[in-house]
Design a protein around this motif. Structure first.
Motif, PDB file in Angstrom:
ATOM      1  N   GLU A   1      -9.271   1.932   4.416  1.00  0.00           N
ATOM      2  CA  GLU A   1     -10.063   1.624   3.232  1.00  0.00           C
ATOM      3  C   GLU A   1      -9.492   0.440   2.461  1.00  0.00           C
ATOM      4  O   GLU A   1     -10.186  -0.180   1.661  1.00  0.00           O
ATOM      5  N   TYR A   2      -8.197   0.156   2.700  1.00  0.00           N
ATOM      6  CA  TYR A   2      -7.533  -0.959   2.021  1.00  0.00           C
ATOM      7  C   TYR A   2      -7.295  -2.120   2.988  1.00  0.00           C
ATOM      8  O   TYR A   2      -6.538  -3.037   2.687  1.00  0.00           O
ATOM      9  N   ASP A   3      -7.941  -2.036   4.146  1.00  0.00           N
ATOM     10  CA  ASP A   3      -7.841  -3.071   5.173  1.00  0.00           C
ATOM     11  C   ASP A   3      -6.396  -3.264   5.642  1.00  0.00           C
ATOM     12  O   ASP A   3      -5.967  -4.372   5.950  1.00  0.00           O
ATOM     13  N   VAL A   4      -5.662  -2.154   5.698  1.00  0.00           N
ATOM     14  CA  VAL A   4      -4.313  -2.143   6.259  1.00  0.00           C
ATOM     15  C   VAL A   4      -4.353  -1.296   7.525  1.00  0.00           C
ATOM     16  O   VAL A   4      -4.883  -0.178   7.516  1.00  0.00           O
ATOM     17  N   HIS A   5      -3.794  -1.816   8.612  1.00  0.00           N
ATOM     18  CA  HIS A   5      -3.849  -1.096   9.882  1.00  0.00           C
ATOM     19  C   HIS A   5      -3.094   0.220   9.761  1.00  0.00           C
ATOM     20  O   HIS A   5      -1.939   0.243   9.307  1.00  0.00           O
ATOM     21  N   PRO A   6      -3.713   1.337  10.141  1.00  0.00           N
ATOM     22  CA  PRO A   6      -3.063   2.641   9.987  1.00  0.00           C
ATOM     23  C   PRO A   6      -1.704   2.735  10.671  1.00  0.00           C
ATOM     24  O   PRO A   6      -0.783   3.356  10.127  1.00  0.00           O
ATOM     25  N   ALA A   7      -1.554   2.107  11.841  1.00  0.00           N
ATOM     26  CA  ALA A   7      -0.268   2.169  12.537  1.00  0.00           C
ATOM     27  C   ALA A   7       0.824   1.452  11.745  1.00  0.00           C
ATOM     28  O   ALA A   7       1.964   1.930  11.652  1.00  0.00           O
ATOM     29  N   ALA A   8       0.466   0.304  11.152  1.00  0.00           N
ATOM     30  CA  ALA A   8       1.435  -0.434  10.340  1.00  0.00           C
ATOM     31  C   ALA A   8       1.792   0.358   9.084  1.00  0.00           C
ATOM     32  O   ALA A   8       2.952   0.379   8.654  1.00  0.00           O
TER      33      ALA A   8
ATOM     34  N   LEU B   1       0.838  -1.195   0.000  1.00  0.00           N
ATOM     35  CA  LEU B   1       0.000   0.000   0.000  1.00  0.00           C
ATOM     36  C   LEU B   1       0.874   1.247   0.000  1.00  0.00           C
ATOM     37  O   LEU B   1       0.641   2.186  -0.775  1.00  0.00           O
ATOM     38  N   ALA B   2       1.901   1.261   0.845  1.00  0.00           N
ATOM     39  CA  ALA B   2       2.784   2.421   0.917  1.00  0.00           C
ATOM     40  C   ALA B   2       3.518   2.636  -0.402  1.00  0.00           C
ATOM     41  O   ALA B   2       3.582   3.765  -0.917  1.00  0.00           O
TER      42      ALA B   2
END
Length: 251
Positions: free
Chosen positions: A48-55, A32-33
């Motif tokens: 929105e992409y089911d990726v944890h914001p902290a990660a 994602l990044a």
């Protein structure tokens, strides 16, 4: 804290410490990044992409940390060639550099870069998919990415091609799913990455082979590939590269 990762030697990067970044590619947060950074759009919500914001934020910080060695993500392909993406991080600027090299060249073949001074495209659709699929025999993940889906997504930011087929978004969506983006999100994300308007393809550049060199060149004035990759290599080396870009290079 510094990464405990393998040092990578790319002779053309003088006085720069590089480390293998492939271990980061195991995380959906990396993909994602990587794709949002190279798209120039960091306003998206990781949820929105089911990726944890902290990660996601931790991954962004690592990829842009000027105090750590630059992470490099390698894609070995046919004939001993290697494509790579290097996160070049300075105190005041971050750029993702894409290039191709061969140990016999003594120079880099620039594909383009994403950052304050972006350049590209660097690959046609046929080249992108050929490189992604051309995993060398007996390849090890200690020497670069070996999963075709990861290889495709790493180099996707360099794509620009009027001949990109309409079904390309499905190929990208499947790659996203394999790399940890949920299947119900991947199709939308793929369309965002490729563009959804049919007219988009009309403004994309074309790729042709010019007289005197078998390596295709790009019609875009913003592309380093207005001239053949690694201009100045021998004709035999250029032919080997052209073969590898078609997926015909010996693995």
């Amino acid at each position: 804290m510094r990464d405990i990762a393998k040092t990578v030697d790319i002779p053309e990067y003088l006085d720069t410490e590089l480390v293998a970044g492939e271990q980061l590619a195991r995380e959906p947060a990396f993909w994602l990044a990587h794709l949002l950074v190279t798209m120039g759009d960091l306003s998206a919500d990781a949820d929105e992409y089911d990726v944890h914001p902290a990660a996601f934020e931790a991954m962004l910080q690592r990829l842009s940390d000027a105090e750590q060695p630059w992470p490099v993500f390698r894609v070995p392909f046919g004939g001993g060639h290697m494509a790579f993406a290097a996160y070049a991080n300075f105190e005041d600027e971050n750029t993702v550099e894409f290039a191709v090299r061969h140990p016999a060249w003594g120079r880099l073949g620039h594909l383009g870069q994403c950052g304050p001074e972006s350049a590209g495209p660097g690959l046609s659709w046929a080249e992108l998919t050929a490189i992604a699929a051309s995993v060398p025999e007996n390849a090890s993940d200690t020497e670069g990415l070996v999963d075709p889906a990861q290889r495709l997504l790493l180099l996707l930011p360099m794509l620009g091609d009027a001949a990109t087929p309409e079904e390309a978004w499905g190929v990208v969506a499947r790659a996203l799913s394999r790399c940890g983006i949920p299947k119900d999100v991947a199709p939308r994300f793929a369309r965002e990455l490729l563009g959804t308007d049919a007219d988009d393809w009309l403004v994309e550049p074309s790729w042709t082979v010019a007289e005197g060199n078998p390596v295709p060149v790009c019609s875009s004035r913003y592309s380093p590939r207005q001239v053949p990759i690694a201009l100045g290599i021998t004709l035999n080396q250029a032919q080997a590269l052209a073969d590898a870009l078609r997926g015909d290079g010996r693995h």
